[in-house]
Design an enzyme around this catalytic site. Sequence first.
Site, PDB file in Angstrom:
ATOM      1  N   GLU A 124      -7.034  -1.869   7.892  1.00 31.97           N
ATOM      2  CA  GLU A 124      -8.199  -2.400   7.175  1.00 31.97           C
ATOM      3  C   GLU A 124      -8.325  -3.917   7.272  1.00 31.97           C
ATOM      4  O   GLU A 124      -9.380  -4.474   6.965  1.00 31.97           O
ATOM      5  CB  GLU A 124      -8.124  -1.990   5.689  1.00 31.97           C
ATOM      6  CG  GLU A 124      -8.341  -0.507   5.420  1.00 31.97           C
ATOM      7  CD  GLU A 124      -7.055   0.313   5.488  1.00 31.97           C
ATOM      8  OE1 GLU A 124      -6.165  -0.027   6.299  1.00 31.97           O
ATOM      9  OE2 GLU A 124      -6.944   1.286   4.733  1.00 31.97           O
ATOM     10  N   HIS A 135       2.503   4.543   0.958  1.00 25.41           N
ATOM     11  CA  HIS A 135       2.765   5.174   2.261  1.00 25.41           C
ATOM     12  C   HIS A 135       3.439   6.521   2.055  1.00 25.41           C
ATOM     13  O   HIS A 135       4.469   6.821   2.682  1.00 25.41           O
ATOM     14  CB  HIS A 135       3.610   4.259   3.148  1.00 25.41           C
ATOM     15  CG  HIS A 135       2.782   3.291   3.949  1.00 25.41           C
ATOM     16  ND1 HIS A 135       2.122   2.230   3.380  1.00 25.41           N
ATOM     17  CD2 HIS A 135       2.471   3.254   5.278  1.00 25.41           C
ATOM     18  CE1 HIS A 135       1.459   1.573   4.327  1.00 25.41           C
ATOM     19  NE2 HIS A 135       1.653   2.174   5.489  1.00 25.41           N
ATOM     20  N   GLU A 167       0.844  -1.203   0.000  1.00 28.99           N
ATOM     21  CA  GLU A 167       0.000   0.000   0.000  1.00 28.99           C
ATOM     22  C   GLU A 167       0.876   1.248   0.000  1.00 28.99           C
ATOM     23  O   GLU A 167       1.874   1.309   0.729  1.00 28.99           O
ATOM     24  CB  GLU A 167      -0.838  -0.035   1.294  1.00 28.99           C
ATOM     25  CG  GLU A 167      -1.758   1.122   1.511  1.00 28.99           C
ATOM     26  CD  GLU A 167      -2.366   1.096   2.916  1.00 28.99           C
ATOM     27  OE1 GLU A 167      -1.641   0.803   3.908  1.00 28.99           O
ATOM     28  OE2 GLU A 167      -3.564   1.365   3.033  1.00 28.99           O
ATOM     29  N   GLU A 192       4.487   5.578  11.949  1.00 32.39           N
ATOM     30  CA  GLU A 192       5.077   4.650  10.977  1.00 32.39           C
ATOM     31  C   GLU A 192       6.428   5.175  10.476  1.00 32.39           C
ATOM     32  O   GLU A 192       7.371   4.399  10.295  1.00 32.39           O
ATOM     33  CB  GLU A 192       4.126   4.417   9.802  1.00 32.39           C
ATOM     34  CG  GLU A 192       2.937   3.545  10.187  1.00 32.39           C
ATOM     35  CD  GLU A 192       2.047   3.177   9.008  1.00 32.39           C
ATOM     36  OE1 GLU A 192       1.591   2.029   8.975  1.00 32.39           O
ATOM     37  OE2 GLU A 192       1.803   4.039   8.132  1.00 32.39           O
ATOM     38  N   HIS A 219      -1.935  -3.613   9.352  1.00 35.35           N
ATOM     39  CA  HIS A 219      -2.699  -2.810   8.379  1.00 35.35           C
ATOM     40  C   HIS A 219      -4.134  -2.700   8.892  1.00 35.35           C
ATOM     41  O   HIS A 219      -4.839  -3.711   9.004  1.00 35.35           O
ATOM     42  CB  HIS A 219      -2.626  -3.498   7.006  1.00 35.35           C
ATOM     43  CG  HIS A 219      -3.469  -2.912   5.927  1.00 35.35           C
ATOM     44  ND1 HIS A 219      -3.303  -1.623   5.458  1.00 35.35           N
ATOM     45  CD2 HIS A 219      -4.494  -3.449   5.200  1.00 35.35           C
ATOM     46  CE1 HIS A 219      -4.181  -1.405   4.484  1.00 35.35           C
ATOM     47  NE2 HIS A 219      -4.908  -2.490   4.316  1.00 35.35           N
ATOM     48  N   HIS A 265      -1.447   7.332   9.128  1.00 36.54           N
ATOM     49  CA  HIS A 265      -1.002   6.555   7.969  1.00 36.54           C
ATOM     50  C   HIS A 265       0.192   7.256   7.339  1.00 36.54           C
ATOM     51  O   HIS A 265       0.069   8.399   6.898  1.00 36.54           O
ATOM     52  CB  HIS A 265      -2.130   6.418   6.948  1.00 36.54           C
ATOM     53  CG  HIS A 265      -1.687   5.728   5.683  1.00 36.54           C
ATOM     54  ND1 HIS A 265      -1.456   4.374   5.615  1.00 36.54           N
ATOM     55  CD2 HIS A 265      -1.391   6.228   4.465  1.00 36.54           C
ATOM     56  CE1 HIS A 265      -1.068   4.068   4.397  1.00 36.54           C
ATOM     57  NE2 HIS A 265      -1.003   5.162   3.672  1.00 36.54           N
TER      58      HIS A 265
HETATM   59 ZN    ZN Z   1       0.749   1.718   7.260  1.00 34.95          ZN
HETATM   60 MN    MN Z   2      -2.088   0.257   6.012  1.00 37.04          MN
END
Ligand code: ZN
Ligand code: MN
Length: 262
Positions: free
Chosen positions: A121, A35, A33, A181, A119, A176
């Site tokens: 989701e 980032h 995904e 992160e 993650h 996010h």
């Molecule tokens: Zn992430």
């Molecule tokens: Mn994610």
Amino acid sequence: MSRRILMNELSWVEYQKRVEAGAAVILPVGATEQHGPHLPMGTDAMLATAVAKGVAEKINAIVAPVVAFGYKSQPKMGGGQHFCGTTSLDADTLAHVLRDVIKELARHGVRRMVLINGHYENMMFTIEGIDLAMRELRYDGITDLEILRLEYWDFTRAETLEKVFPDGFPGYALEHAAVMETSMMLHLHPDLVDMAALPTDGPAEFPAYDVYPTRTAWVPCSGVLSPATGAEAAKGVLLFNDYVTDVTAAILKEFPSVSAVA
Ligand code: ZN
Ligand code: MN
């Protein structure tokens, strides 16, 4: 530490020996995904794996290969599916991958598993995969399997949160590719972070509803939902230490058959 902890690096003979000795298997689940322009697309998978490895070094456990594709990125927590490179699974595919892996591990004798989700989701579909696996395993007469499931960020201690966000915490969903992160990646994979590319757009402001197809204009163009300014490796150390220490403690508490290693 010389003890091998990665399932992929063990021979089947050594794996069998460890499983027979009661080793837990830790399964990291991530995503592929976007980032933002400053972090790699494997961030969720890398962070879940890093926590899994940190924990496995402290207990009798083996880290299974990461499930590196996750459920579809949502605009409010991962930016959405419209970013090039965000490559995701349907909900039932993810649940079934997890179901199959759990059943295979159990078939070979693993009775204590830990699923570390990186993650947001993925959450409900990891639960679904566990539920389907355990239901089917019961039909096969395997009734003594126990699985501990978690999102690693829920192990952030209050005092760490205050140090990482002196100006207030925006919430885990908006975090996010942002401070947490980015800080963790600066600590764990500094060569993969490009601090010169840190975006200046955002923070995202979303209404209380969703619209389909996705209103991509709601999402900052960079893909970062709240600013990553203030990210630093030292904050990543604090966060990572919380996760490894407290996830380890949770496993030892819930699974008395799993032991700490010296
Ligand atoms: Zn992430
Ligand atoms: Mn994610």
